[in-house]
Motif scaffolding. Structure first.
Motif, PDB file in Angstrom:
ATOM      1  N   GLU A  72      28.261  38.575  41.695  1.00 18.95           N
ATOM      2  CA  GLU A  72      29.649  39.044  41.616  1.00 18.95           C
ATOM      3  C   GLU A  72      29.708  40.556  41.424  1.00 18.95           C
ATOM      4  OE1 GLU A  72      32.308  37.566  42.336  1.00 18.95           O
ATOM      5  OE2 GLU A  72      31.655  35.473  42.434  1.00 18.95           O
ATOM      6  N   GLN A  74      28.534  42.272  38.982  1.00 22.69           N
ATOM      7  CA  GLN A  74      28.612  42.730  37.604  1.00 22.69           C
ATOM      8  C   GLN A  74      27.402  43.613  37.295  1.00 22.69           C
ATOM      9  OE1 GLN A  74      30.427  39.977  34.428  1.00 22.69           O
ATOM     10  NE2 GLN A  74      29.167  38.610  35.670  1.00 22.69           N
ATOM     11  N   SER A  98      34.450  41.013  39.633  1.00 21.66           N
ATOM     12  CA  SER A  98      34.307  39.865  40.528  1.00 21.66           C
ATOM     13  C   SER A  98      34.445  40.301  41.977  1.00 21.66           C
ATOM     14  CB  SER A  98      35.352  38.795  40.199  1.00 21.66           C
ATOM     15  OG  SER A  98      35.346  37.770  41.176  1.00 21.66           O
ATOM     16  N   THR A 100      34.125  38.290  44.462  1.00 22.90           N
ATOM     17  CA  THR A 100      34.915  37.231  45.098  1.00 22.90           C
ATOM     18  C   THR A 100      36.406  37.498  44.956  1.00 22.90           C
ATOM     19  OG1 THR A 100      33.183  35.585  44.715  1.00 22.90           O
ATOM     20  CG2 THR A 100      35.409  34.756  45.126  1.00 22.90           C
ATOM     21  N   ASN A 101      36.827  37.881  43.758  1.00 24.30           N
ATOM     22  CA  ASN A 101      38.235  38.172  43.528  1.00 24.30           C
ATOM     23  C   ASN A 101      38.693  39.350  44.385  1.00 24.30           C
ATOM     24  OD1 ASN A 101      40.651  37.483  42.061  1.00 24.30           O
ATOM     25  ND2 ASN A 101      40.396  39.378  40.899  1.00 24.30           N
ATOM     26  N   ASP A 108      40.479  43.766  42.238  1.00 25.51           N
ATOM     27  CA  ASP A 108      39.803  43.186  41.088  1.00 25.51           C
ATOM     28  C   ASP A 108      39.875  44.158  39.925  1.00 25.51           C
ATOM     29  OD1 ASP A 108      38.127  41.251  39.703  1.00 25.51           O
ATOM     30  OD2 ASP A 108      36.582  42.797  39.813  1.00 25.51           O
ATOM     31  N   PHE A 110      38.785  44.948  35.876  1.00 25.05           N
ATOM     32  CA  PHE A 110      37.670  44.592  35.010  1.00 25.05           C
ATOM     33  C   PHE A 110      37.795  45.276  33.658  1.00 25.05           C
ATOM     34  CE2 PHE A 110      36.280  47.748  38.200  1.00 25.05           C
ATOM     35  CZ  PHE A 110      36.030  48.853  37.390  1.00 25.05           C
TER      36      PHE A 110
END
Length: 233
Positions: A72, A74, A98, A100-101, A108, A110
């Motif tokens: 992802e 991170q 993420s 994917t997000n 996204d 965070f």
């Protein structure tokens, strides 16, 4: 830990040598030459969780950073090499980064914290957002992103902040640097451009190179390598 296994190998690699050799049990799959006199070798290791990826960064003087992300994107771990300082992602981030997000929704946000083995601790808040622009660099299709972030210590003092653009590769499932601005701490925003120029895969001449080739005659700031983005931890 694969990163620590890699340290002697990287330090033993001359700055002007031709080939990067991944640690035992690891395989290099991509080399990227970028603006700013910077080359990165990307590799995966059998012992790591699925989807984890390592990157070894080199400038004219040799290796200066190892970093690891998960699937992802991170920031799991980064190791500055001069001197050696390891920074890791704190468990249970408030709002994990993420990939994917970002690709599913176009944005996204965070919020997470980082700890260094020298006792330093910081907190990061920011976002990545797709701009809708797609470009092709050296045959690789990339989506442009806009990003902003601020990193503070536990007292709320700003340590670093940046804004600008990066690129994502859906194929490789990771970020690459672009054009950005970095706060120098005195109210000035300094422009940086370290976008990728050449991509090399296994079998290409230039694959596993440790010698950067673009912009190396210019007088360059190290600020972009000290900041935190998806591409530069």
């Amino acid at each position: 830990m694969k990163a620590l296994i890699a340290l002697p190998l990287l330090f033993a690699t001359p700055a002007f040598a031709g080939s990067f050799v991944a640690p035992e049990g690891c395989t290099t799959y991509l080399t990227v030459q970028s603006r700013g006199c910077y080359v990165a070798n990307y590799y995966t290791c059998e012992a790591d969780p699925a989807g984890h990826k390592w990157r070894a960064d080199f400038d004219q003087e040799g290796p200066f950073l190892l970093s690891r992300i998960d699937d992802e994107t991170q920031w799991i771990e980064s190791i500055e090499l001069n001197p050696v300082v390891t920074q890791t992602l704190d468990p249970n981030p408030q709002d994990p980064a993420s990939f994917t997000n970002l690709t599913d929704t176009g944005r996204d946000d965070f919020v997470f914290s980082l700890s260094k083995d020298n006792g330093e601790h910081s907190n990061v808040v920011g976002f990545d957002q797709l701009t809708g622009r797609t470009i092709t660099i050296d045959g690789v299709t990339l989506d442009e992103t806009q990003f902003e972030y601020v990193e503070t210590d536990d007292a709320g003092t700003v340590l670093r902040q940046a804004r600008g653009n990066e690129y994502i590769s859906r194929e490789f499932r990771m970020f690459f640097s672009g054009s950005s601005e970095w706060d120098d701490g005195n109210g000035n925003w300094l422009p940086m451009d370290s976008h990728p120029i050449k991509f090399f895969r296994d079998g290409d001449k230039g694959f596993e190179s440790t010698q950067p080739i673009f912009d190396c005659d210019a007088v360059l700031s190290q600020l972009s390598r000290k900041g935190l983005t998806h591409d530069n931890l």
